[in-house]
Design a protein around this motif. Structure first.
Motif, PDB file in Angstrom:
ATOM      1  N   ILE A 385       0.848  -1.191   0.000  1.00 16.28           N
ATOM      2  CA  ILE A 385       0.000   0.000   0.000  1.00 16.28           C
ATOM      3  C   ILE A 385       0.881   1.238   0.000  1.00 16.28           C
ATOM      4  O   ILE A 385       2.066   1.183   0.346  1.00 16.28           O
ATOM      5  CB  ILE A 385      -0.949   0.034   1.214  1.00 16.28           C
ATOM      6  CG1 ILE A 385      -0.149   0.169   2.519  1.00 16.28           C
ATOM      7  CG2 ILE A 385      -1.837  -1.197   1.249  1.00 16.28           C
ATOM      8  CD1 ILE A 385      -1.017   0.383   3.747  1.00 16.28           C
ATOM      9  N   ASP A 386       0.291   2.360  -0.378  1.00 16.17           N
ATOM     10  CA  ASP A 386       0.976   3.647  -0.338  1.00 16.17           C
ATOM     11  C   ASP A 386       0.189   4.570   0.591  1.00 16.17           C
ATOM     12  O   ASP A 386      -1.036   4.686   0.471  1.00 16.17           O
ATOM     13  CB  ASP A 386       1.067   4.262  -1.737  1.00 16.17           C
ATOM     14  CG  ASP A 386       1.844   5.577  -1.726  1.00 16.17           C
ATOM     15  OD1 ASP A 386       3.076   5.520  -1.765  1.00 16.17           O
ATOM     16  OD2 ASP A 386       1.191   6.638  -1.668  1.00 16.17           O
ATOM     17  N   VAL A 387       0.903   5.208   1.521  1.00 17.14           N
ATOM     18  CA  VAL A 387       0.273   6.082   2.511  1.00 17.14           C
ATOM     19  C   VAL A 387       0.904   7.464   2.414  1.00 17.14           C
ATOM     20  O   VAL A 387       2.106   7.626   2.676  1.00 17.14           O
ATOM     21  CB  VAL A 387       0.434   5.527   3.937  1.00 17.14           C
ATOM     22  CG1 VAL A 387      -0.221   6.471   4.951  1.00 17.14           C
ATOM     23  CG2 VAL A 387      -0.166   4.136   4.038  1.00 17.14           C
ATOM     24  N   ALA A 388       0.119   8.464   2.036  1.00 17.53           N
ATOM     25  CA  ALA A 388       0.620   9.838   1.928  1.00 17.53           C
ATOM     26  C   ALA A 388       1.061  10.339   3.294  1.00 17.53           C
ATOM     27  O   ALA A 388       0.357  10.163   4.298  1.00 17.53           O
ATOM     28  CB  ALA A 388      -0.461  10.745   1.358  1.00 17.53           C
ATOM     29  N   GLY A 389       2.225  10.937   3.343  1.00 17.20           N
ATOM     30  CA  GLY A 389       2.723  11.504   4.590  1.00 17.20           C
ATOM     31  C   GLY A 389       3.457  10.532   5.484  1.00 17.20           C
ATOM     32  O   GLY A 389       4.049  10.935   6.491  1.00 17.20           O
ATOM     33  N   PHE A 390       3.461   9.237   5.143  1.00 18.02           N
ATOM     34  CA  PHE A 390       4.129   8.248   5.982  1.00 18.02           C
ATOM     35  C   PHE A 390       5.636   8.331   5.780  1.00 18.02           C
ATOM     36  O   PHE A 390       6.129   8.348   4.647  1.00 18.02           O
ATOM     37  CB  PHE A 390       3.628   6.847   5.637  1.00 18.02           C
ATOM     38  CG  PHE A 390       4.325   5.744   6.380  1.00 18.02           C
ATOM     39  CD1 PHE A 390       4.167   5.608   7.750  1.00 18.02           C
ATOM     40  CD2 PHE A 390       5.154   4.853   5.710  1.00 18.02           C
ATOM     41  CE1 PHE A 390       4.814   4.596   8.441  1.00 18.02           C
ATOM     42  CE2 PHE A 390       5.792   3.838   6.393  1.00 18.02           C
ATOM     43  CZ  PHE A 390       5.623   3.712   7.759  1.00 18.02           C
ATOM     44  N   THR A 391       6.395   8.369   6.868  1.00 18.29           N
ATOM     45  CA  THR A 391       7.850   8.504   6.790  1.00 18.29           C
ATOM     46  C   THR A 391       8.586   7.271   7.277  1.00 18.29           C
ATOM     47  O   THR A 391       9.819   7.237   7.244  1.00 18.29           O
ATOM     48  CB  THR A 391       8.327   9.697   7.634  1.00 18.29           C
ATOM     49  OG1 THR A 391       8.020   9.454   9.014  1.00 18.29           O
ATOM     50  CG2 THR A 391       7.654  10.982   7.169  1.00 18.29           C
TER      51      THR A 391
END
Length: 649
Positions: A385-391
């Motif tokens: 998955i891709d999560v915006a803002g995840f670092t």
């Protein structure tokens, strides 16, 4: 049969929760905080009970008189405390039952959740035991009925064989030792209950045991109002074992089973209670969940900002969010019930099962585009998955800062520049484009982006837009004065300038200009020579509250251009510049966006409309960085999106 019942309950819960979301917002929807509310009610019951115990006399002849005296002569506090104690106890039963019923409805009791389910069943029975025991202490007619009936029921068990009821054959058989035992039970059982409550939440990642402030104050106000409108009094005078107690009113939250004890054979009531308890307790293992050879653990790769990558293991029937929180990842979330939309992600690979959710959190169009809510997505195989803002960072407690208002300046009729001053010697390290959460007194948050570049001064510049009916923004425009204290947490967000050789296109909607201003000023200070073009879209020309500043940048820096766009100009505005939607103005200038880097900050609607259009015109999705903000409703804050530019109200 079970599936049909669950479907019906799901339908009911989703409809009722939707109504509460519309009225109060998802953050303070009580259905999303049933467990935390139960914890809070326990403390209310405990605090009020300790006060009552100070004045309670633990003797057969003194108990009734001490309770009546406390209720009548000290009605202004003792009487209210007694009523609050009773109503909070009833409410605790209600929230526990609703909590368990909701978990049953949404099928949240299988797999690793069996532990929480079993301890939940134990908790409910312990609450019943403590509550029924509490009704024995006032030693009125209701206490007589409850005590005699309860001990008669217990006496049916072979272990007692009638020995308990011998204590009630004559009044003089009930002495001080008996009352001391009842009092000890009413203190001891809640202590064991508290320990079991603590055990109950140990397997729930990031479990919340305190509800939001508005719910706390609303509950307290409701309990006090109920106590004043319908105060609790003793029933029928003091206990007299020589006569049967007949004129009583039962508390149906605790005593629904007592009429059966007077009508049915006691053995049948035992069979009913034990049978129902066993069936409920065994639900996590029925129907059988796993087939032989079935893989019970899946791996999920989480892709984030600037190549961030983490891999988590997800247990059978566990959501991606719960698994990530259990493994201490810093994932954005709020309601954890499919209502706020803060935990949205993009599915890159793998099959999953999506639990029921509110359509306001995830539209059908977004679902078709491969979006999902991590709090509702249950992997059925290995996923990516891709999560915006995840670092990829571990979850950490956010630091809370204290500042004072240094200056207020009205930039337009509905935009205020607020400058915050940190204490002497304190420096806040942040990146251009990030934001802070202003903390209100009740714990609610309002997110605002930094509007000045890092290191420019020791002040924090915010652009606050007035939202009609908005709680905090109204305060800013009508009451805030220099010197006022403000608490905030941060910095937060990943809407920052990336290092690359590509030309930069900025799109700002209204006060979405604030983080763009911070980024542009920081780029100038660092000597960035990449071409930068800003499209600033507003409704009316007066909303371009810092256009002169942008034009000054344009004259001073050959690599910067500003294009103001007004969507709804009036004839009296005398506007002769670009009109229409801001993203369409940019597409008119750049029919092909290939090779460009786009930074977009504005409302959710603007972002959701513009991003697909940009990608359709050749923009590489990996070079599109968006930051949507949500306007909080006047009654309650809407949760900001990950890295939100402004959730202003």
């Amino acid at each position: 049969m079970i599936k049909k019942l669950q479907d019906l309950l799901q339908w009911l819960f989703l409809r009722v929760e939707g109504l509460f979301n519309a009225a109060f917002g998802d953050r303070i929807n009580p259905f999303y905080h049933l467990g935390a509310i139960t914890f809070f009610l326990f403390w209310v019951v405990g605090a009020s009970g300790l006060y009552l115990y100070v004045f309670f006399e633990t003797g057969v002849d003194e108990a009734y008189a001490s309770v009546v005296t406390l209720t009548t002569r000290q009605w202004w506090l003792g009487g209210i405390m007694r009523s609050v104690h009773r109503y909070a106890s009833d409410a605790m039963v209600l929230t526990m039952v609703l909590h368990m019923l909701r978990y049953f409805a949404f099928n949240l009791f299988h797999g690793f959740r069996w532990f929480s389910w079993i301890t939940g069943v134990m908790l409910i029975w312990m609450v019943y035991a403590a509550g029924i025991n509490g009704y024995m202490l006032p030693w009125d007619q209701l206490a007589q009925f409850i005590t005699v009936t309860s001990f008669e029921w217990l006496d049916w068990l072979p272990i007692f064989n009638g020995s308990l009821m011998r204590n009630f054959l004559y009044s003089d058989h009930v002495g001080a030792r008996f009352f001391t035992l009842l009092s000890f039970m009413h203190l001891g059982v809640p202590l064991v209950l508290l320990m079991l409550m603590w055990i109950h939440v140990q397997r729930v990642p990031k479990a919340r045991t305190a509800p939001p402030g508005p719910i706390v104050w609303g509950l307290l106000a409701t309990l006090v109002v109920l106590s004043l409108v319908a105060p609790v009094h003793s029933q029928g005078g003091q206990t007299d074992l020589a006569r049967a107690a007949t004129q009583i009113e039962l508390d149906w939250f605790y005593m629904a089973i007592f009429p059966l004890l007077t009508e049915w054979p006691l053995g049948r009531v035992w069979a009913l209670v034990i049978g129902v308890t066993v069936v409920i307790a065994l639900l996590p293992w029925w129907p059988p969940q796993f087939r032989r050879g079935e893989k019970r653990v899946h791996r999920v790769q989480i892709h984030g900002e600037q190549g961030a990558l983490s891999t988590i293991t997800v247990r059978q029937d566990e959501t991606i969010l719960d698994a990530g929180l259990r493994q201490n990842l810093a994932l954005a979330y709020e309601c954890r019930n499919g209502a706020c939309g803060l935990c949205v992600c993009s599915i890159e690979q793998g099959q999953y099962r999506h639990r029921p959710y509110q359509k306001t959190a995830l539209s059908d169009a977004d679902r078709e585009r491969g979006k999902a809510l991590m709090c509702c997505a249950v992997p059925q195989e290995d996923m990516a998955i891709d999560v915006a803002g995840f670092t990829g960072a571990a979850a950490q407690t956010r630091e809370v800062f204290h500042a004072t208002v240094a200056q207020l300046e009205r930039l337009s009729p509905d935009v205020m520049r607020v400058e915050l001053q940190l204490p002497a010697g304190q420096v806040l390290q942040y990146a251009a484009g990030q934001y802070i959460n202003i903390l209100l007194e009740d714990g609610q948050r309002r997110a605002f982006s930094f509007a000045n570049r890092p290191g420019a001064s020791n002040l924090i510049e915010l652009h606050v837009r007035l939202v009609p009916g908005g709680r905090w923004t109204t305060h800013v425009f009508e009451q805030m004065k220099p010197g006022e204290h403000v608490r905030f947490e941060g910095p937060l967000g990943q809407f920052t300038l990336r290092e690359s050789p590509h030309p930069i296109l900025f799109i700002a909607g209204a006060t979405g200009f604030a983080p763009i201003k911070s980024i542009v000023e920081d780029a100038f200070a660092r000597g960035v020579q990449r071409p930068m073009r800003l499209y600033w879209g507003v409704r009316r020309p007066q909303d371009l509250y810092m256009l002169a500043q942008c034009e000054a940048w344009q004259s001073e820096h050959p690599n910067f251009t500003v294009v103001p766009v007004v969507s709804e100009p009036l004839p009296e505005d005398g506007w002769s510049g670009r009109t229409g939607l801001v993203h369409e103005a940019m597409l008119a200038d750049f029919p092909s966006l290939s090779g460009n880097e786009v930074y977009l900050c504005g409302s959710v609607r603007m972002v959701e409309t513009a991003v697909p259009a940009f990608i359709a015109h050749g923009l590489d999705e990996s070079f599109c960085f968006s930051d949507a903000f949500v306007m909080a409703a006047p009654a309650a804050q809407a949760a900001p999106s990950a890295g939100s530019g402004a959730a202003t109200a």
